[in-house]
Enzyme design. Structure first.
Site, PDB file in Angstrom:
ATOM      1  N   HIS A 178       0.863  -1.196   0.000  1.00 28.38           N
ATOM      2  CA  HIS A 178       0.000   0.000   0.000  1.00 28.38           C
ATOM      3  C   HIS A 178       0.893   1.238   0.000  1.00 28.38           C
ATOM      4  O   HIS A 178       1.709   1.415   0.900  1.00 28.38           O
ATOM      5  CB  HIS A 178      -0.909   0.009   1.230  1.00 28.38           C
ATOM      6  CG  HIS A 178      -1.993  -1.030   1.178  1.00 28.38           C
ATOM      7  ND1 HIS A 178      -3.094  -0.906   0.365  1.00 28.38           N
ATOM      8  CD2 HIS A 178      -2.133  -2.212   1.816  1.00 28.38           C
ATOM      9  CE1 HIS A 178      -3.869  -1.967   0.508  1.00 28.38           C
ATOM     10  NE2 HIS A 178      -3.310  -2.783   1.386  1.00 28.38           N
TER      11      HIS A 178
ATOM     12  N   ASP B 156      -7.534 -10.817   7.875  1.00 27.98           N
ATOM     13  CA  ASP B 156      -8.192  -9.513   7.979  1.00 27.98           C
ATOM     14  C   ASP B 156      -7.694  -8.570   6.891  1.00 27.98           C
ATOM     15  O   ASP B 156      -8.484  -7.927   6.185  1.00 27.98           O
ATOM     16  CB  ASP B 156      -7.938  -8.897   9.359  1.00 27.98           C
ATOM     17  CG  ASP B 156      -8.705  -7.594   9.554  1.00 27.98           C
ATOM     18  OD1 ASP B 156      -8.329  -6.593   8.914  1.00 27.98           O
ATOM     19  OD2 ASP B 156      -9.676  -7.571  10.325  1.00 27.98           O
ATOM     20  N   TYR B 157      -6.374  -8.446   6.753  1.00 29.99           N
ATOM     21  CA  TYR B 157      -5.811  -7.578   5.714  1.00 29.99           C
ATOM     22  C   TYR B 157      -6.389  -7.931   4.345  1.00 29.99           C
ATOM     23  O   TYR B 157      -6.761  -7.062   3.561  1.00 29.99           O
ATOM     24  CB  TYR B 157      -4.283  -7.732   5.648  1.00 29.99           C
ATOM     25  CG  TYR B 157      -3.476  -7.109   6.770  1.00 29.99           C
ATOM     26  CD1 TYR B 157      -4.020  -6.173   7.647  1.00 29.99           C
ATOM     27  CD2 TYR B 157      -2.137  -7.464   6.942  1.00 29.99           C
ATOM     28  CE1 TYR B 157      -3.253  -5.607   8.663  1.00 29.99           C
ATOM     29  CE2 TYR B 157      -1.359  -6.908   7.954  1.00 29.99           C
ATOM     30  CZ  TYR B 157      -1.919  -5.978   8.815  1.00 29.99           C
ATOM     31  OH  TYR B 157      -1.154  -5.428   9.808  1.00 29.99           O
TER      32      TYR B 157
ATOM     33  N   PHE C 234      -9.853  -7.688  13.199  1.00 34.78           N
ATOM     34  CA  PHE C 234     -10.187  -6.397  13.803  1.00 34.78           C
ATOM     35  C   PHE C 234     -11.642  -6.074  13.482  1.00 34.78           C
ATOM     36  O   PHE C 234     -11.970  -5.714  12.352  1.00 34.78           O
ATOM     37  CB  PHE C 234      -9.239  -5.320  13.271  1.00 34.78           C
ATOM     38  CG  PHE C 234      -7.847  -5.856  13.031  1.00 34.78           C
ATOM     39  CD1 PHE C 234      -7.143  -6.475  14.062  1.00 34.78           C
ATOM     40  CD2 PHE C 234      -7.259  -5.792  11.777  1.00 34.78           C
ATOM     41  CE1 PHE C 234      -5.879  -7.003  13.841  1.00 34.78           C
ATOM     42  CE2 PHE C 234      -5.991  -6.319  11.546  1.00 34.78           C
ATOM     43  CZ  PHE C 234      -5.309  -6.926  12.582  1.00 34.78           C
TER      44      PHE C 234
ATOM     45  N   ASP D  92     -14.610  -4.427  12.717  1.00 40.88           N
ATOM     46  CA  ASP D  92     -15.061  -3.083  12.343  1.00 40.88           C
ATOM     47  C   ASP D  92     -16.416  -3.175  11.649  1.00 40.88           C
ATOM     48  O   ASP D  92     -17.199  -4.074  11.929  1.00 40.88           O
ATOM     49  CB  ASP D  92     -14.005  -2.399  11.469  1.00 40.88           C
ATOM     50  CG  ASP D  92     -13.787  -3.119  10.129  1.00 40.88           C
ATOM     51  OD1 ASP D  92     -14.432  -4.180   9.890  1.00 40.88           O
ATOM     52  OD2 ASP D  92     -12.993  -2.619   9.314  1.00 40.88           O
TER      53      ASP D  92
ATOM     54  N   ASP E 120      -9.129  -5.582   2.110  1.00 35.98           N
ATOM     55  CA  ASP E 120      -8.829  -5.140   0.736  1.00 35.98           C
ATOM     56  C   ASP E 120      -9.882  -5.676  -0.240  1.00 35.98           C
ATOM     57  O   ASP E 120     -10.310  -4.970  -1.161  1.00 35.98           O
ATOM     58  CB  ASP E 120      -7.438  -5.618   0.297  1.00 35.98           C
ATOM     59  CG  ASP E 120      -6.314  -4.822   0.954  1.00 35.98           C
ATOM     60  OD1 ASP E 120      -6.588  -3.714   1.453  1.00 35.98           O
ATOM     61  OD2 ASP E 120      -5.168  -5.309   0.971  1.00 35.98           O
TER      62      ASP E 120
END
Length: 340
Positions: free
Chosen positions: A52, A313-314, A236, A238, A318
């Site tokens: 990123h 999660d990453y 995470f 969210d 994305d």
């Protein structure tokens, strides 16, 4: 401070007692199979984080302090209207959501403002915060007053307890993700992302866990960032991750909850339904990781070092950004708070 709460145990308890959010076993299997070939690609590795363009490329103290600042402020970026949102332009490109925060941090640094320095933001004024995080549209970044309070609070604590640098916390954690998580939650009140569910205190620690994960990523899992227990960190929780899990069929909402979401209902942090959404998302991803490991085990491969909830999660976050139009029929849950 009370006994430290474990997000993974909290999530299991919530998932086992949830009434309006369900984890679908077939969906979990489907997602694991979808990800089967992805886990050996670069984007499903610690190296993917630095792909990123706004993330720091260095592995030094400045980079660690950049990560601390970004995750101290990593909350509430969703837009009321998809076509009318806060945008920050940086190097000829306009960024929205969380990336608008990163772009604003980098823009401030380029302008000579030491925004990642605790001694600067411990005493930053609200007017300065409004300038640093200014939008390039007429829609401001949400919760600027809360961001101002968080900056003053965290900056002051860093100066008083850790010599003004989050790297001191990282070193004190002695290469343990859990120890760094505990240090963060115990010392910085704004990271205490907790609720009560069925009479029991539960924890999500979204920003504290992402801070641990991003520290691991910026240090490339080496040196002070060589956390042997990184897989103990959960996803995470969210508002984007639950949306993508429902879209992929791993999670399902009751008709009553879906109706509320489609009506744009504004939840409060700690509401029963909101707790169910977040807790089930965490547990759902634990099950996806376990299923992925099982699939590889059947092939005779042990890839525990390549699969963990952080990397999942990453990848899914994305995926959610790249497939926003496909997921338009699944509304995300709306909450305005400092925890996510």
């Amino acid at each position: 401070m009370e006994a430290f709460l474990n997000p993974k145990e909290s999530a299991k308890f919530i998932a086992e007692n949830s009434k309006d959010v369900y984890i679908g076993d077939d969906g979990v299997q489907k997602v694991a199979e979808m990800l089967f070939d992805k886990v050996i690609e670069k984007e499903f590795s610690v190296a993917g984080w630095k792909s990123h363009e706004l993330n720091p490329q260095a592995t030094n103290e400045d980079a660690v302090n950049w990560v601390f600042l970004a995750d101290a402020l990593n909350f509430s970026f969703w837009s009321e209207h998809e076509d009318h949102k806060c945008l920050v332009k940086y190097k000829g490109k306009a960024y929205s959501g969380y990336w608008s925060l990163c772009a604003a941090i980098n823009r401030a640094l380029d302008e000579g403002l030491p925004i990642t320095s605790a001694s600067y933001y411990a005493t930053i004024t609200l007017e300065q915060v409004k300038h640093v995080f200014r939008s390039d549209t007429d829609v401001p970044m949400p919760l600027l007053e809360e961001r101002h309070r968080v900056l003053n609070e965290t900056g002051t604590i860093l100066l008083e307890k850790f010599g003004g640098s989050f790297l001191t916390c990282v070193k004190k954690s002695e290469k343990s993700a859990q120890k760094l998580l505990q240090l963060t939650v115990e010392n910085f009140p704004c990271f205490r992302d907790e609720a009560t569910f069925q009479g029991r205190k539960v924890a999500f620690y979204k920003r504290a866990q992402i801070l641990v994960a991003d520290t691991w990523s910026v240090l490339e899992g080496k040196g002070d960032g060589c956390f042997s227990d990184i897989s103990s960190v959960t996803i995470f929780a969210d508002y984007r991750l639950p949306q993508v899990l429902v879209h992929l069929g791993a999670m399902k909402y009751s008709d009553e909850l879906m109706k509320k979401l489609k009506e744009g209902h504004m939840f409060q942090s700690g509401d029963k339904l909101e707790v169910e959404i977040r807790g089930c998302s965490i547990w759902c991803c634990e099950l996806i990781c376990k299923r992925l490991l099982d699939l590889y085990k059947k092939k005779g491969e042990d890839i525990r070092d390549k699969i963990n909830p952080v990397l999942l999660d990453y990848y899914l976050w994305d995926y959610a950004r790249d497939h926003r139009e496909d997921m338009a029929g699944i509304p995300f849950h709306r909450v305005r708070c400092i925890y996510y």
